[in-house]
Design a protein around this motif. Structure first.
Motif, PDB file in Angstrom:
ATOM      1  N   SER A   1     -26.308  -3.878  -8.834  1.00 20.44           N
ATOM      2  CA  SER A   1     -26.008  -4.687  -7.647  1.00 20.44           C
ATOM      3  C   SER A   1     -24.553  -5.124  -7.633  1.00 20.44           C
ATOM      4  CB  SER A   1     -26.912  -5.929  -7.627  1.00 20.44           C
ATOM      5  OG  SER A   1     -26.405  -6.861  -6.689  1.00 20.44           O
ATOM      6  N   LYS A   2     -23.811  -4.595  -6.678  1.00 20.72           N
ATOM      7  CA  LYS A   2     -22.398  -4.976  -6.568  1.00 20.72           C
ATOM      8  C   LYS A   2     -22.266  -6.452  -6.204  1.00 20.72           C
ATOM      9  CE  LYS A   2     -21.060  -0.321  -5.143  1.00 20.72           C
ATOM     10  NZ  LYS A   2     -20.589   0.180  -6.426  1.00 20.72           N
ATOM     11  N   GLY A   3     -23.192  -6.957  -5.378  1.00 20.03           N
ATOM     12  CA  GLY A   3     -23.153  -8.366  -5.003  1.00 20.03           C
ATOM     13  C   GLY A   3     -23.337  -9.257  -6.224  1.00 20.03           C
TER      14      GLY A   3
ATOM     15  N   THR B   1     -11.059  -9.645  -9.775  1.00 20.91           N
ATOM     16  CA  THR B   1     -11.621  -8.481  -9.085  1.00 20.91           C
ATOM     17  C   THR B   1     -11.110  -8.522  -7.646  1.00 20.91           C
ATOM     18  OG1 THR B   1     -13.691  -7.338  -8.554  1.00 20.91           O
ATOM     19  CG2 THR B   1     -13.747  -9.727  -8.429  1.00 20.91           C
ATOM     20  N   ALA B   2     -11.376  -7.486  -6.881  1.00 25.59           N
ATOM     21  CA  ALA B   2     -10.914  -7.455  -5.491  1.00 25.59           C
ATOM     22  C   ALA B   2     -11.616  -8.546  -4.685  1.00 25.59           C
ATOM     23  CB  ALA B   2     -11.214  -6.083  -4.890  1.00 25.59           C
ATOM     24  N   ALA B   3     -10.874  -9.143  -3.735  1.00 25.95           N
ATOM     25  CA  ALA B   3     -11.499 -10.095  -2.820  1.00 25.95           C
ATOM     26  C   ALA B   3     -12.616  -9.366  -2.071  1.00 25.95           C
ATOM     27  CB  ALA B   3     -10.466 -10.627  -1.839  1.00 25.95           C
TER      28      ALA B   3
ATOM     29  N   ILE C   1      -9.149  -0.835   3.639  1.00 24.50           N
ATOM     30  CA  ILE C   1     -10.252  -1.705   3.223  1.00 24.50           C
ATOM     31  C   ILE C   1     -11.345  -0.819   2.617  1.00 24.50           C
ATOM     32  CG2 ILE C   1     -11.496  -1.647   5.434  1.00 24.50           C
ATOM     33  CD1 ILE C   1     -11.739  -4.797   5.048  1.00 24.50           C
ATOM     34  N   VAL C   2     -12.143  -1.399   1.743  1.00 21.38           N
ATOM     35  CA  VAL C   2     -13.156  -0.620   1.022  1.00 21.38           C
ATOM     36  C   VAL C   2     -14.543  -1.080   1.448  1.00 21.38           C
ATOM     37  CG1 VAL C   2     -14.002   0.038  -1.269  1.00 21.38           C
ATOM     38  CG2 VAL C   2     -11.560  -0.351  -0.909  1.00 21.38           C
ATOM     39  N   VAL C   3     -15.398  -0.123   1.786  1.00 22.37           N
ATOM     40  CA  VAL C   3     -16.766  -0.425   2.219  1.00 22.37           C
ATOM     41  C   VAL C   3     -17.739   0.184   1.209  1.00 22.37           C
ATOM     42  CG1 VAL C   3     -18.416  -0.274   4.125  1.00 22.37           C
ATOM     43  CG2 VAL C   3     -15.966  -0.266   4.612  1.00 22.37           C
ATOM     44  N   LYS C   4     -18.636  -0.641   0.675  1.00 27.67           N
ATOM     45  CA  LYS C   4     -19.572  -0.160  -0.355  1.00 27.67           C
ATOM     46  C   LYS C   4     -21.009  -0.525   0.001  1.00 27.67           C
ATOM     47  CE  LYS C   4     -16.291  -0.840  -4.100  1.00 27.67           C
ATOM     48  NZ  LYS C   4     -16.104  -1.245  -5.501  1.00 27.67           N
ATOM     49  N   ALA C   5     -21.903   0.446  -0.160  1.00 28.74           N
ATOM     50  CA  ALA C   5     -23.323   0.133  -0.052  1.00 28.74           C
ATOM     51  C   ALA C   5     -23.695  -0.695  -1.273  1.00 28.74           C
ATOM     52  CB  ALA C   5     -24.137   1.426  -0.011  1.00 28.74           C
TER      53      ALA C   5
ATOM     54  N   GLU D   1     -14.476  -4.905   0.586  1.00 30.27           N
ATOM     55  CA  GLU D   1     -13.505  -5.354  -0.410  1.00 30.27           C
ATOM     56  C   GLU D   1     -12.079  -5.070  -0.013  1.00 30.27           C
ATOM     57  OE1 GLU D   1     -15.867  -4.355  -4.514  1.00 30.27           O
ATOM     58  OE2 GLU D   1     -13.802  -3.700  -4.285  1.00 30.27           O
ATOM     59  N   GLU D   2     -11.223  -5.866  -0.562  1.00 25.26           N
ATOM     60  CA  GLU D   2      -9.782  -5.616  -0.548  1.00 25.26           C
ATOM     61  C   GLU D   2      -9.522  -4.305  -1.303  1.00 25.26           C
ATOM     62  OE1 GLU D   2      -6.229  -7.629  -3.301  1.00 25.26           O
ATOM     63  OE2 GLU D   2      -8.281  -8.329  -3.397  1.00 25.26           O
ATOM     64  N   LYS D   3      -8.600  -3.468  -0.818  1.00 26.62           N
ATOM     65  CA  LYS D   3      -8.246  -2.250  -1.555  1.00 26.62           C
ATOM     66  C   LYS D   3      -7.228  -2.587  -2.646  1.00 26.62           C
ATOM     67  CE  LYS D   3      -6.093   2.219  -1.425  1.00 26.62           C
ATOM     68  NZ  LYS D   3      -5.109   3.059  -0.774  1.00 26.62           N
ATOM     69  N   LEU D   4      -7.558  -2.225  -3.885  1.00 25.50           N
ATOM     70  CA  LEU D   4      -6.650  -2.450  -5.009  1.00 25.50           C
ATOM     71  C   LEU D   4      -5.781  -1.211  -5.203  1.00 25.50           C
ATOM     72  CD1 LEU D   4      -9.204  -3.912  -7.593  1.00 25.50           C
ATOM     73  CD2 LEU D   4      -7.596  -5.205  -6.169  1.00 25.50           C
TER      74      LEU D   4
ATOM     75  N   HIS E   1     -11.667  12.049 -13.955  1.00 27.56           N
ATOM     76  CA  HIS E   1     -11.133  12.631 -12.724  1.00 27.56           C
ATOM     77  C   HIS E   1     -12.298  12.746 -11.775  1.00 27.56           C
ATOM     78  CE1 HIS E   1      -8.283  13.782 -15.817  1.00 27.56           C
ATOM     79  NE2 HIS E   1      -7.437  14.234 -14.926  1.00 27.56           N
ATOM     80  N   LYS E   2     -12.363  11.837 -10.808  1.00 24.70           N
ATOM     81  CA  LYS E   2     -13.566  11.760  -9.975  1.00 24.70           C
ATOM     82  C   LYS E   2     -13.587  12.778  -8.835  1.00 24.70           C
ATOM     83  CE  LYS E   2     -14.148   6.814 -10.746  1.00 24.70           C
ATOM     84  NZ  LYS E   2     -15.208   6.571 -11.667  1.00 24.70           N
ATOM     85  N   ARG E   3     -12.410  13.194  -8.360  1.00 24.62           N
ATOM     86  CA  ARG E   3     -12.400  14.117  -7.217  1.00 24.62           C
ATOM     87  C   ARG E   3     -12.683  15.543  -7.661  1.00 24.62           C
ATOM     88  NH1 ARG E   3     -10.470  12.426  -2.354  1.00 24.62           N
ATOM     89  NH2 ARG E   3     -10.006  10.208  -2.362  1.00 24.62           N
TER      90      ARG E   3
ATOM     91  N   LEU F   1     -11.587  -0.208 -14.236  1.00 24.97           N
ATOM     92  CA  LEU F   1     -10.491  -1.160 -14.011  1.00 24.97           C
ATOM     93  C   LEU F   1      -9.403  -0.544 -13.156  1.00 24.97           C
ATOM     94  CD1 LEU F   1      -9.952  -2.391 -17.692  1.00 24.97           C
ATOM     95  CD2 LEU F   1     -11.297  -3.527 -15.912  1.00 24.97           C
ATOM     96  N   MET F   2      -8.788  -1.358 -12.334  1.00 33.05           N
ATOM     97  CA  MET F   2      -7.549  -0.963 -11.668  1.00 33.05           C
ATOM     98  C   MET F   2      -6.429  -1.727 -12.356  1.00 33.05           C
ATOM     99  SD  MET F   2      -6.758   1.148  -9.217  1.00 33.05           S
ATOM    100  CE  MET F   2      -7.739   1.223  -7.718  1.00 33.05           C
ATOM    101  N   LEU F   3      -5.422  -0.984 -12.832  1.00 30.28           N
ATOM    102  CA  LEU F   3      -4.273  -1.640 -13.462  1.00 30.28           C
ATOM    103  C   LEU F   3      -3.284  -1.980 -12.352  1.00 30.28           C
ATOM    104  CD1 LEU F   3      -3.930   0.666 -16.604  1.00 30.28           C
ATOM    105  CD2 LEU F   3      -5.209  -1.476 -16.357  1.00 30.28           C
TER     106      LEU F   3
ATOM    107  N   LEU G   1     -11.180  -5.833 -12.122  1.00 29.41           N
ATOM    108  CA  LEU G   1     -12.434  -5.087 -12.198  1.00 29.41           C
ATOM    109  C   LEU G   1     -12.741  -4.403 -10.868  1.00 29.41           C
ATOM    110  CD1 LEU G   1     -14.998  -4.572 -14.000  1.00 29.41           C
ATOM    111  CD2 LEU G   1     -16.074  -6.344 -12.594  1.00 29.41           C
ATOM    112  N   ILE G   2     -13.008  -3.091 -10.918  1.00 34.24           N
ATOM    113  CA  ILE G   2     -13.505  -2.390  -9.727  1.00 34.24           C
ATOM    114  C   ILE G   2     -15.028  -2.433  -9.737  1.00 34.24           C
ATOM    115  CG2 ILE G   2     -13.670  -0.182  -8.535  1.00 34.24           C
ATOM    116  CD1 ILE G   2     -10.959   0.532  -9.742  1.00 34.24           C
ATOM    117  N   GLU G   3     -15.588  -2.108 -10.883  1.00 31.33           N
ATOM    118  CA  GLU G   3     -17.052  -2.094 -10.976  1.00 31.33           C
ATOM    119  C   GLU G   3     -17.458  -2.079 -12.440  1.00 31.33           C
ATOM    120  OE1 GLU G   3     -19.045   1.547 -10.232  1.00 31.33           O
ATOM    121  OE2 GLU G   3     -17.615   2.687 -11.394  1.00 31.33           O
ATOM    122  N   TYR G   4     -18.688  -2.477 -12.672  1.00 35.55           N
ATOM    123  CA  TYR G   4     -19.294  -2.308 -13.991  1.00 35.55           C
ATOM    124  C   TYR G   4     -20.343  -1.217 -13.922  1.00 35.55           C
ATOM    125  CZ  TYR G   4     -17.524  -6.615 -16.175  1.00 35.55           C
ATOM    126  OH  TYR G   4     -16.738  -7.586 -16.727  1.00 35.55           O
TER     127      TYR G   4
END
Ligand code: AMP
Ligand code: GLY
Length: 419
Positions: free
Chosen positions: A102-104, A117-119, A140-144, A180-183, A208-210, A267-269, A276-279
């Motif tokens: 759960s991202k929330g 973490t990002a706003a 801006i970042v949109v996440k399910a 979210e705010e884009k980091l 390398h995610k792409r 993490l975003m440096l 933190l981007i995500e756990y």
């Protein structure tokens, strides 16, 4: 000690391969496993999201330790079922695994613990979410909100793109979104072992995610990785540990849901420090295929120390040799792709110096090995330098005969000059 690993990808092959190196490892099971894992463990078909079935299997087969690889069994509470049955288990409880599921929830923990973490804001209604996007603007970042297997995140450069993503997520039945705010900065993965209190950092890694060279194409589970990640200096890792990981673990313990297992922080440096981007509540895949080779025979003891609550006494000495892995995927991945294609040359590739081939999606067909997934092989090499590890990994790939496969040619590009 007889051990059961849950999962059947490259990460679980790396776990099985490393755990096998400890002389204390007796019988090793893997459910469901794959054709490569079958060389080091007994593969068994088992519904790994069914806690009662997994606990039943473990009891019937006198399994002394269960290692949970992927997120789905964690989110399904399989570790709780195992512990209730008295079985030593590596992996967080369902309540603690909410840090991935759960991202929330993660954002709430960050707010309570002060971890940067990002706003963000969470919405359960399309109208309110759209209004927020219009008010904030792009990028801006949109996440399910929920497990979405890497497909639930859209980093939108324009407002229209963000609104389109939002409509698609609500349309697909997601009941909540996080906006979210884009980091900006370099993205790295930090892995921390924890028994709920003590923490031991594992070697850093970057994936390398792409899908395609130059970080283009669709997002995937990960097309390659290397360790260490030079971008994550010791100073930055310590900062992330003190500012993000420790406060998170303290908050989880304070809530009565201590986190035990491996905590994977994306993490975003940023210019103002790690955010933190995500756990994730598990090892990364393919990051495990570069971290575990550097731990080798120390792996089982490290995982046991987490489960037994004695991590404070553990001293890890990872190999100083870097590791790099290149994922061979089926053409079409992460979209549709063929299965059942024969793969040749594996023995010759594995004979290359420093090379270990982890199977991600394979099946045995008679004496042949055939593809059976999107990500099919993860070819890892270790060497005295990262550049040499890359040379070795690609030399091994050249020996693999599978016309239906593809790989990125530029794994490691952020840390190395072009090949
Ligand atoms: P996640 O599933 O949250 O890891 O997001 C998938 C990918 O989207 C991450 O690995 C990042 O590359 C990107 N991403 C997620 N959140 C952000 C953010 N707030 N700012 C920039 N990029 C992000
Ligand atoms: N390599 C990214 C992940 O395991 O989620």
């Amino acid at each position: 000690m007889d051990i059961l690993i849950l999962g059947g990808g490259g990460r679980e092959h790396a776990l099985a391969w490393a755990i096998r190196q400890d002389p204390r490892c007796g019988r090793l099971w893997c459910a469901p496993g794959n054709a490569g894992i079958a060389a080091v463990a007994t593969c068994t078909p088992l519904d790994i999201e069914d806690g009662a079935a997994v606990a039943g299997f473990a009891v019937a087969n006198h399994v002394g330790f269960v290692v949970i690889g992927p997120e789905a069994p964690l989110a399904a509470g399989v570790s709780d079922a195992l512990r209730a049955a008295g079985i030593l288990t590596f992996g967080p409880s369902r309540a603690a695994a909410a840090l991935e599921a759960s991202k929330g929830f993660t954002k709430a923990i960050c707010a309570a613990s002060g971890a940067p973490t990002a706003a963000w804001a969470r919405f359960t209604e399309l109208g309110a979410a759209a209004a927020h996007i219009r008010a904030t603007g792009a990028p801006i970042v949109v996440k399910a909100d929920g497990l979405a297997a890497g497909k639930g995140v859209v980093v939108a450069e324009t407002e229209a793109e963000a609104l389109g993503a939002l409509a698609a997520m609500f349309g697909a039945g997601h009941g909540a979104v996080v906006i979210e705010e884009k980091l900006s900065g370099e993205e790295v993965s930090l892995f921390a072992l924890t028994d709920g209190e003590a923490v031991v950092l594992l070697p850093s890694a970057q994936d390398h995610k792409r899908a395609f060279d130059g970080d283009t194409g669709p997002n995937t589970g990960g097309m390659g990785a290397y360790s260490p990640a030079p971008a994550l200096t010791d100073a930055l890792a310590t900062r992330a540990l003190d500012e993000i990981i420790r406060p998170t673990l303290a908050e989880m313990a304070r809530r009565g849901t201590p986190y035990q297992g491996v905590l994977y922080a994306g993490l975003m440096l940023t210019e103002t420090g790690p955010k933190l981007i995500e756990y994730n509540a598990r090892f990364g895949d393919p990051e495990a295929q570069v971290i575990l080779p550097r731990l080798g025979a120390q792996t089982l003891d490290a995982l046991l120390a987490c489960a037994e609550g004695r991590l404070g006494d553990l001293r890890l000495t990872p190999s100083p040799e870097p590791a790099l892995t290149v994922v061979l995927a089926a053409r079409g991945y992460p979209g549709t792709y063929a299965r059942g294609e024969p793969i040749g040359g594996l023995a010759a590739a594995a004979a290359c110096p420093g090379v270990t081939i982890f199977h991600a999606g394979t099946r045995a067909r008679g004496s042949a090995m055939v593809s059976h997934g999107g990500r099919v092989l993860s070819v890892t090499a270790t060497a005295p330098s990262l550049a040499e590890a890359r040379t070795r990994a690609y030399a091994a790939i050249d020996r693999i005969d599978w016309p239906g496969g593809f790989c990125r040619q530029d794994i490691g590009w952020r840390a190395l000059p072009p090949r």
